[in-house]
Scaffold this motif. Sequence first.
Motif, PDB file in Angstrom:
ATOM      1  N   THR A  17       7.462  -0.381  -5.405  1.00  0.00           N
ATOM      2  CA  THR A  17       6.394  -1.306  -5.445  1.00  0.00           C
ATOM      3  C   THR A  17       7.040  -2.731  -5.632  1.00  0.00           C
ATOM      4  O   THR A  17       6.619  -3.860  -4.709  1.00  0.00           O
TER       5      THR A  17
ATOM      6  N   ILE B 208      -5.985  -2.006  -6.621  1.00  0.00           N
ATOM      7  CA  ILE B 208      -4.555  -2.425  -7.153  1.00  0.00           C
ATOM      8  C   ILE B 208      -3.820  -3.067  -6.227  1.00  0.00           C
ATOM      9  O   ILE B 208      -3.153  -4.026  -6.709  1.00  0.00           O
TER      10      ILE B 208
ATOM     11  N   ILE C 298       1.391   6.693  -6.461  1.00  0.00           N
ATOM     12  CA  ILE C 298       0.681   6.780  -7.685  1.00  0.00           C
ATOM     13  C   ILE C 298      -0.244   8.185  -7.526  1.00  0.00           C
ATOM     14  O   ILE C 298      -0.374   9.033  -8.422  1.00  0.00           O
ATOM     15  N   ARG C 299      -0.542   8.273  -6.314  1.00  0.00           N
ATOM     16  CA  ARG C 299      -1.628   9.719  -5.969  1.00  0.00           C
ATOM     17  C   ARG C 299      -0.755  10.942  -6.074  1.00  0.00           C
ATOM     18  O   ARG C 299      -1.460  11.828  -6.149  1.00  0.00           O
TER      19      ARG C 299
ATOM     20  N   GLU D  39      -5.918   2.366   3.835  1.00  0.00           N
ATOM     21  CA  GLU D  39      -4.718   3.102   3.537  1.00  0.00           C
ATOM     22  C   GLU D  39      -3.661   2.766   4.444  1.00  0.00           C
ATOM     23  O   GLU D  39      -3.845   2.516   5.571  1.00  0.00           O
TER      24      GLU D  39
ATOM     25  N   VAL E 111       2.342   1.637  -3.451  1.00  0.00           N
ATOM     26  CA  VAL E 111       1.297   2.071  -4.617  1.00  0.00           C
ATOM     27  C   VAL E 111       0.554   3.397  -4.357  1.00  0.00           C
ATOM     28  O   VAL E 111       0.406   4.094  -5.421  1.00  0.00           O
ATOM     29  N   GLU E 112       0.529   3.649  -3.074  1.00  0.00           N
ATOM     30  CA  GLU E 112       0.065   5.286  -2.951  1.00  0.00           C
ATOM     31  C   GLU E 112       0.851   6.258  -3.461  1.00  0.00           C
ATOM     32  O   GLU E 112       0.326   7.433  -3.670  1.00  0.00           O
TER      33      GLU E 112
ATOM     34  N   SER F 133       0.781  -1.183   0.016  1.00  0.00           N
ATOM     35  CA  SER F 133       0.057   0.170  -0.112  1.00  0.00           C
ATOM     36  C   SER F 133       1.009   1.374   0.160  1.00  0.00           C
ATOM     37  O   SER F 133       0.658   2.071  -0.775  1.00  0.00           O
TER      38      SER F 133
ATOM     39  N   ASN G 273      -8.506   5.008  -6.511  1.00  0.00           N
ATOM     40  CA  ASN G 273      -8.587   4.333  -5.213  1.00  0.00           C
ATOM     41  C   ASN G 273      -7.484   2.939  -5.393  1.00  0.00           C
ATOM     42  O   ASN G 273      -7.595   2.214  -6.297  1.00  0.00           O
ATOM     43  N   THR G 274      -6.532   3.008  -4.525  1.00  0.00           N
ATOM     44  CA  THR G 274      -5.495   2.146  -4.610  1.00  0.00           C
ATOM     45  C   THR G 274      -5.954   0.848  -4.078  1.00  0.00           C
ATOM     46  O   THR G 274      -5.265  -0.297  -4.324  1.00  0.00           O
TER      47      THR G 274
END
Length: 653
Positions: A295, A141, A129-130, A359, A126-127, A123, A137-138
């Motif tokens: 990641t 993913i 990407i924000r 999150e 991947v977050e 998490s 919405n991760t």
Amino acid sequence: MNSTHKDLHSKLTLGGLLVSLGIIYGDIGTSPLYVMKAIIGSHIINADIVLGGISCVFWTLTLQTTIKYVLITLSADNHGEGGIFALYALVKKTKIKWLIVPAIIGGSALLADGIITPPISVSSAVEGIRTFYPEINTVPIVIGILFILFTIQQFGTKLVGRFFSPMMLIWFGMLGILGLIQITKHAEVLKAFNPIYAYNLLSIHPEGFYVLGFVFLCTTGAEALYSDMGHCGRKNIRISWIFVKITLLLNYFGQAAYLIHHEGETLQSLGGANGNPFYLIMADWFQPIGIIIATLAAVIASQALISGSFTLINEAMRLNFWPKVRIKYPTELKGQMYIPSINWLLFLGCVGIVLHFKESKNMEHAYGLAIILCMIMTTILLNFYLIMKRVKWYYYSPLITVYLIIEFGFLVANVTKFSDGGYVTLLIALILISIMTIWHFAKKINKIYTKIVKIEEYKKVLFELSSDLSIPKYATHLVYMTNAGRIDEIEEKVMYSILQKRPKRADIYWFVHVNILTVPYKTEYRVTEMVKDDLYRVDFNLGFREPTKINLMFKEVIKDMVTKGEVDITSRYESLNKNNIIGDFKFVLSEKFLSNDSDLTFFEKIVMNSYFLIKKLSLSEESAFGLDSSSVKVEKFPMVLHAPEKIGLTRVQ
């Protein structure tokens, strides 16, 4: 210790150092993704908290990870293997019964940690990407990545492992370079090496102790580091840790330097809803590359912990802490295994964590509480290991005391997380502790109420039964699995099965006993001839990490005995014998059920009813022993606990 394990721990090779990066440091190596973000949270950036926090991180990595684990605990290996169950197997020799308590609590806590590490690592990565898509919405993913990760476990990590080491080398290199760039811009952050900043944070600042709960996240992978020692060797770990620790500290101090420069602001104002100093210290053009590398590193960190969970459950099964479950060996590598039931239970647990917390910032509150319990339990067991090794009390007493004070300090700091999510990992750990405790006590109760008899008393009747043509032949070779540890003894129920349940005539009777050793790797056997060409006993001595494949092992023993002329296994039926046909082998296993005649105490009732319920969900005895089900007969026997001696019937006319 045999020469293989000596070589493993004394060898220092470039390959070994690289493998260490890929296998050992996944968990601790991905901590920079969330530690500084957790320390600052949504508060306004305060230089005192940043300097105090980073000083605490440095001294935690030095005292806890470097001195306790890398220098001291790695020396406590059980024939090359590490981890809390390997340590327990060592101190078990002291005959102190209550040491089973820290072993079970520690093992359960480490497994609970295995359920939250993959979600928080993936998490956090991947977050990133924000940064480019703030509203994304991760959750789907993260679940998708976790599903792929758990699906590939069945193929083993041999091929993936070749990718791990170079990838982690890139990861640690990136950590060091990114941190160094920031430190050169704001070198004043280096004053945090002075422990006075850590002291001031904890003693003066009102939020100091709360911050300590998040500082602890920097060392959560230390226990996994000890558990995976058998894969790489002590020397390779100790040398590679120097490089890993330097890159981690560079990154932590780099993040701290960036934060000090932005004092008075918030992470949200600097990087949007998901402001993370790990990504904020990257140049804009590098951020997409950084997210991809992070990641991949998070996936590797998760992989290491999943493999560690398989090893832990395998050891727990051998030590009678866990019900028997199916184990597969996808590669020929020693120690490589895949446990389908644990794999998918872990996956469901990880998905539950992701859906519950959504999150990584929410997961930070649940993370750490279980693993600090594991570390305290390791310290308790380590104390008895040092006593066993005859270390002088004035050396080990201050050392153990210091670490118990440090770890209980972390525990108190982490307890504040309980209501914010820490209850989740503690609940998982509690369920695991319950299963291990029930299984262990049920096995002990089972052993107490198993009646053992001397084989000598039955040799004559077995010999005569074997020659009694009035009884139909049950099998040429009749094999009974026995739990009786002494070669001159057997369970009464085995003799009842042969002589009374239905007289079973066979040409040769075999009693097979499996003895699980406290060393991880060993495959030995001993054959005892009790009655020539009529009664034999085979004892297998297996390490606690060895697969129990009795079908294959027994065939190998028979083959060896035939080669040496110790036994004739050809069929005794005249037509088959003259054509040299091998006789049939029939295995008989006994399965107990709780008799209605049992008069149980409240504790025994809970333990035994829970035990038989868990047993229904676990692997059958024939599968656990690796036997071919077509040649296995399972007989059910009532287990009577505290049977009433006299009912007091009155006869009437």
